[in-house]
Design a protein around this motif. Structure first.
Motif, short mmCIF file in Angstrom:
data_model
loop_
_atom_site.label_atom_id
_atom_site.label_comp_id
_atom_site.label_asym_id
_atom_site.label_seq_id
_atom_site.Cartn_x
_atom_site.Cartn_y
_atom_site.Cartn_z
N ARG A 1 56.40 49.27 28.63
CA ARG A 1 57.04 50.13 29.63
C ARG A 1 58.10 50.98 28.96
O ARG A 1 58.76 50.58 28.00
CB ARG A 1 57.68 49.28 30.73
CG ARG A 1 56.71 48.52 31.59
CD ARG A 1 57.47 47.62 32.56
NE ARG A 1 58.42 48.38 33.36
CZ ARG A 1 59.63 47.93 33.68
NH1 ARG A 1 60.05 46.75 33.27
NH2 ARG A 1 60.44 48.69 34.43
N HIS B 1 60.52 55.03 29.56
CA HIS B 1 61.10 55.99 30.49
C HIS B 1 61.50 57.24 29.72
O HIS B 1 61.35 57.30 28.50
CB HIS B 1 62.31 55.38 31.22
CG HIS B 1 63.30 54.70 30.34
ND1 HIS B 1 64.67 54.85 30.48
CD2 HIS B 1 63.17 53.85 29.29
CE1 HIS B 1 65.31 54.12 29.60
NE2 HIS B 1 64.42 53.50 28.86
N ASP C 1 56.07 57.79 37.77
CA ASP C 1 57.03 57.91 38.87
C ASP C 1 58.32 58.51 38.34
O ASP C 1 58.60 58.45 37.14
CB ASP C 1 57.32 56.54 39.49
CG ASP C 1 57.75 56.64 40.96
OD1 ASP C 1 58.22 57.73 41.37
OD2 ASP C 1 57.60 55.65 41.69
N GLY D 1 62.75 54.27 39.24
CA GLY D 1 62.34 52.87 39.19
C GLY D 1 63.42 52.03 38.56
O GLY D 1 64.60 52.37 38.61
N SER D 2 63.02 50.95 37.95
CA SER D 2 64.00 50.01 37.41
C SER D 2 64.65 50.49 36.13
O SER D 2 65.73 50.01 35.75
CB SER D 2 63.32 48.65 37.14
OG SER D 2 62.27 48.78 36.20
N GLN E 1 59.65 56.95 35.01
CA GLN E 1 58.99 55.72 34.56
C GLN E 1 57.69 56.05 33.82
O GLN E 1 56.91 56.90 34.27
CB GLN E 1 58.68 54.83 35.76
CG GLN E 1 59.88 54.63 36.70
CD GLN E 1 61.06 53.96 36.03
OE1 GLN E 1 61.00 52.79 35.67
NE2 GLN E 1 62.15 54.70 35.86
#
Length: 246
Positions: A41, A43, A221, A224-225, A230
């Protein structure tokens, strides 16, 4: 992309090295991002995120990040050093991206400005290839910046050639399928050597720009976190490090 002084991407998008050196499968990700836990993951950030808490981002799962460095030949992200250097110090693989304004100056001029102001690359295992953010014009009605399809392809080639000359890497190309069709006429000139960073806000990847049979990064997206937009990497951590190392 996370923006500085521009409208949000949701308001602008109507849809949302060598690639051969990466041993990635040709199939696009069919599962929703929530079910893609095995994929690294990441960003992307810009001055909109200001000073990022990188230790916190890593604890939330950040494994890579792209940081905005420049736009056209007139703008530099004032938080670039904190974001780019801070990510590295936290143990996050990072890279820099340039937001293209093809109506302002040549691809060569913008690539040169980008590399001089943070868009460089080093074979250290922590630096992703430079990236070109090429998409809908956020400053006016001319979605393709007033350029014909042939001139847009020529502009991207010019940016790519200068980036390659200065860094030894072909740039990653960030775009989406609809803009690519509208503004390049579905050019297939870049897929063989330029990793694709696909912009498509959805639980599924959707169509790819012409020429590419798989994506390398997917921006799915704008929140997000993790700070900023994201993203996922279409491979393993070993492959991500290989991309960073050239």
């Amino acid at each position: 992309m996370a923006r500085d002084h521009r409208p949000s991407r949701r308001a602008r998008l109507t849809v949302a090295t060598s690639v051969a050196a990466l041993a990635l499968g040709a199939a696009a990700l069919a599962e929703p991002p929530a079910q893609a836990a095995a994929k690294p993951r990441g960003h992307d950030v810009s001055s909109h995120q200001k000073s990022v808490n990188w230790a916190k981002a890593k604890s939330k799962g950040s494994r890579f990040v792209y940081v905005k460095a420049t736009e056209s030949t007139t703008y530099k992200n004032p938080y670039f050093s904190q974001q780019y250097g801070g990510a590295r110090r936290a143990g996050i693989i990072r890279g820099a991206y340039h937001f293209a304004l093809p109506n302002k100056s040549s691809g060569k001029a913008q690539a040169s400005y980008f590399v001089r102001n943070g868009g460089s690359w080093s074979r250290d295992g922590w630096t992703l290839p430079p990236a070109l953010d090429i998409e809908y014009n956020p400053y006016g009605k001319a979605k393709c910046y007033g350029l014909s399809k042939a001139k847009m392809v020529s502009w991207i080639k010019s940016f790519s050639a200068e980036t390659l000359r200065r860094t030894g890497r072909y740039p990653v190309i960030y775009t989406n399928a609809r803009w690519w069709r509208l503004c390049t006429g579905n050019s297939r000139a870049f897929a063989a050597k330029h990793p694709l960073w696909l912009a498509h806000y959805s639980k599924n990847v959707g169509p790819l720009p012409a020429g590419w049979s798989f994506w390398t990064f997917w921006q799915y997206d704008n929140g997000g976190s993790l700070p900023g937009d994201q993203n996922l990497f279409n491979g393993s951590m070993t492959q991500l490090r290989r991309l960073a190392n050239g």
